[in-house]
Design an enzyme around this catalytic site. Structure first.
Site, PDB file in Angstrom:
ATOM      1  N   CYS A  14     -32.307  15.112 -25.802  1.00 16.75           N
ATOM      2  CA  CYS A  14     -32.243  14.906 -24.350  1.00 16.75           C
ATOM      3  C   CYS A  14     -33.263  15.745 -23.598  1.00 16.75           C
ATOM      4  O   CYS A  14     -33.662  15.388 -22.489  1.00 16.75           O
ATOM      5  CB  CYS A  14     -30.863  15.259 -23.814  1.00 16.75           C
ATOM      6  SG  CYS A  14     -29.554  15.136 -25.002  1.00 16.75           S
ATOM      7  N   GLU A  20     -24.727  28.041 -24.596  1.00 16.96           N
ATOM      8  CA  GLU A  20     -25.648  27.058 -24.029  1.00 16.96           C
ATOM      9  C   GLU A  20     -25.053  26.407 -22.786  1.00 16.96           C
ATOM     10  O   GLU A  20     -25.770  26.067 -21.848  1.00 16.96           O
ATOM     11  CB  GLU A  20     -26.032  25.993 -25.052  1.00 16.96           C
ATOM     12  CG  GLU A  20     -27.244  25.215 -24.549  1.00 16.96           C
ATOM     13  CD  GLU A  20     -27.640  24.050 -25.396  1.00 16.96           C
ATOM     14  OE1 GLU A  20     -26.794  23.534 -26.146  1.00 16.96           O
ATOM     15  OE2 GLU A  20     -28.793  23.632 -25.294  1.00 16.96           O
TER      16      GLU A  20
HETATM   17 FE1  SF4 Z   1     -28.791  17.185 -25.298  1.00 20.65          FE
HETATM   18 FE2  SF4 Z   1     -26.693  18.615 -24.690  1.00 20.65          FE
HETATM   19 FE3  SF4 Z   1     -28.306  19.456 -26.619  1.00 20.65          FE
HETATM   20 FE4  SF4 Z   1     -29.115  19.578 -24.084  1.00 20.65          FE
HETATM   21  S1  SF4 Z   1     -27.394  20.687 -25.015  1.00 20.65           S
HETATM   22  S2  SF4 Z   1     -30.279  18.748 -25.799  1.00 20.65           S
HETATM   23  S3  SF4 Z   1     -28.134  17.756 -23.229  1.00 20.65           S
HETATM   24  S4  SF4 Z   1     -27.072  17.625 -26.646  1.00 20.65           S
HETATM   25 FE    FE Z   2     -29.566  22.356 -23.667  1.00 22.97          FE
END
Ligand code: SF4
Ligand code: FE
Length: 481
Positions: free
Chosen positions: A102, A446
């Site tokens: 993403c 995160e």
């Molecule tokens: Fe995708 Fe969520 Fe990973 Fe960001 S944290 S890259 S939005 S899966």
């Molecule tokens: Fe992320």
């Protein structure tokens, strides 16, 4: 579009200067620590091959009219934004991890619209550059990372004021053919599983910071890039002889990398911003907005798995009928669906940019992410509450595989008589993995810091909240001038 198998093979052609635990890694694709993250990224290709997910995972390209993976799409409507969130929830449900793709999608949509407006104001050619690059990405179905976060050094100083000029990535030389850049980007999600990276500035820039107001794309294995993989709690469990039960999630995971650029050359046609300080902030704000929307999908899908695991742990322990257990599961669902509401809301209120792609409602996207900095922690707390202490004190898989110990573990770790002990151990390890182990990196810290730390959203909320309008409303009702 690439198949999953083609994607995996394509990664083998990349030649990274990659390091982990002090050693150079020549073959990340088959490395047991990195492989689960590759599997999660690969699931974005795998699900796109599955006819039942065609509507969510694939779409018609606005650039070429061809069928593409939605992870490379420039959103053409509010409905596209909603489908993106639904796709992310689905992906989170299937992987219980960060599937990484993403970031590039969000970077692409931010850079597409920002370059258009930069060109309009500054008579540059960045939008054309970006369109050419992104057409190539769509045609080849490449995986793209997005790199925003600089290491930032002394937070009280601007990029050009730092004692070490490299603490923010910057242009160190300009030639007729392009630029050379030096610096580092931290926490780069999925970098080793990506073919290209889009680099963007990390903050708004002022006059004097021209060399730092830079955006471009390059191959992830470009000359001069050194990578150091970030370690995760419990990561070496993946290297143990019995690495099935104890890892919690055997197949999927995520990774982050410290990406160091040492005089990396970027040709002119891959540059999307080069000194126009006034547009750095727009790029940052839009990328962050898209990624704050993203969390209203991916974290919700991961939350679905955690809620399911918690319910199973209750059933296996015979506690599922207790009223407080039922109520805590309701609370977990309430929190999780609230995040989803925010992801859908900021998408449904999306509007068209000057460049033609759609941007989420920035206020609602920031509210979404602010909730994401809190609710997954509460969901994880409730999961740990219901799982019980055995989640962290149960013997290792090696003990379980030892014939002398196994009968004791079978006997004394059993909950409900009809449920085999191993199944219970697996579910508890999954909860451990998601709330304290490798997957907790993606689900908890995160959620706090990814797409910007909580304070960054509060600043955006204060900017977007339109307080003047609200004061006028109150004045009108109170009948004061
Ligand atoms: Fe995708 Fe969520 Fe990973 Fe960001 S944290 S890259 S939005 S899966
Ligand atoms: Fe992320």
């Amino acid at each position: 579009m690439m198949t999953k198998a083609e994607y995996v093979e394509s990664l083998r052609k990349l030649h990274f200067d990659l390091w982990m635990f002090g050693k150079k890694i020549e073959n990340p694709v088959d490395n047991p620590v990195i492989r689960p993250s590759m599997n999660a990224f690969a699931a974005t290709y795998e699900l796109a091959e599955d006819p039942q997910y065609e509507d969510l995972m694939t779409v018609t390209s606005s650039l070429t009219g061809k069928k593409i993976n939605r992870f490379t799409h420039l959103h053409q409507s509010a409905d596209d934004l909603i489908k993106k969130v639904k796709m992310q929830r689905l992906m989170g449900q299937k992987t219980a991890a960060c599937f990484q793709r993403c970031v590039g999608l969000d970077a692409a949509n931010a850079v597409f619209s920002t370059t258009y407006e930069t060109d309009e104001a500054c008579n540059t050619k960045y939008h054309e550059n970006f369109k050419k690059f992104w057409t190539m990405v769509q045609d080849n179905d490449y995986g793209v990372d997005g790199a925003m976060t600089d290491v930032k050094g002394d937070r009280s100083l601007s990029p050009s004021q730092q004692a070490d000029p490299d603490l923010f990535l910057h242009v160190v030389e300009r030639t007729a053919d392009g630029i050379y850049v030096t610096g580092a980007k931290a926490h780069q999600t999925g970098y080793v599983n990506s073919h290209y990276v889009i680099v963007m500035p990390t903050i708004s820039m002022r006059e004097g910071d021209e060399d730092y107001a830079v955006s471009f794309a390059c191959p992830t294995d470009a000359k001069g890039i050194k990578l150091i993989l970030g370690r995760q709690s419990c990561d070496t469990r993946k290297l143990e002889e019995f690495s099935d039960i104890d890892v919690g999630n055997k197949v999927y995971g995520g990774h982050e990398v410290l990406v160091i650029f040492d005089r990396v050359f970027i040709p002119n046609d891959m540059i999307f911003l080069n000194g126009e300080t006034q547009f750095a902030g727009m790029m940052v704000e839009r990328f962050a907005g898209y990624h704050r929307q993203s969390y209203g999908g991916c974290k919700v899908g991961v939350g679905d798995v955690l809620i399911g695991a918690t319910a199973l742990a209750g059933e296996m322990a015979g506690s599922s009928k207790a009223s407080h257990v039922k109520d805590k599961l309701i609370e977990m669902n309430h929190l999780n669906e609230t995040l989803y509401c925010c992801g859908i809301a900021c998408s449904s209120q999306g509007t068209k940019t000057k460049a033609g792609n759609y941007l989420i409602d920035l206020l609602l996207a920031n509210v979404c992410k602010q909730n994401v900095t809190r609710f997954p922690y509460e969901i994880a707390r409730l999961a740990q509450d219901l799982a019980g202490g055995i989640m962290v004190t149960q013997p290792s898989e090696a003990d379980y595989r030892n014939p002398e110990l196994r009968p004791y573990i079978e006997k004394y770790l059993k909950g409900v008589a009809s449920v085999p002990t191993e199944k219970r151990m697996r579910v508890l390890r999954l909860i451990e993995n998601m709330t304290m182990g490798t997957a907790a990196v993606g689900y908890l810290p995160e959620s706090m810091h990814g797409a910007g730390s909580p304070q960054a959203q509060r600043i955006m909320i204060s900017r977007q909240a339109n307080m003047e309008m609200k004061k006028q409303l109150a004045k009108a009702i109170a009948r004061i001038d």
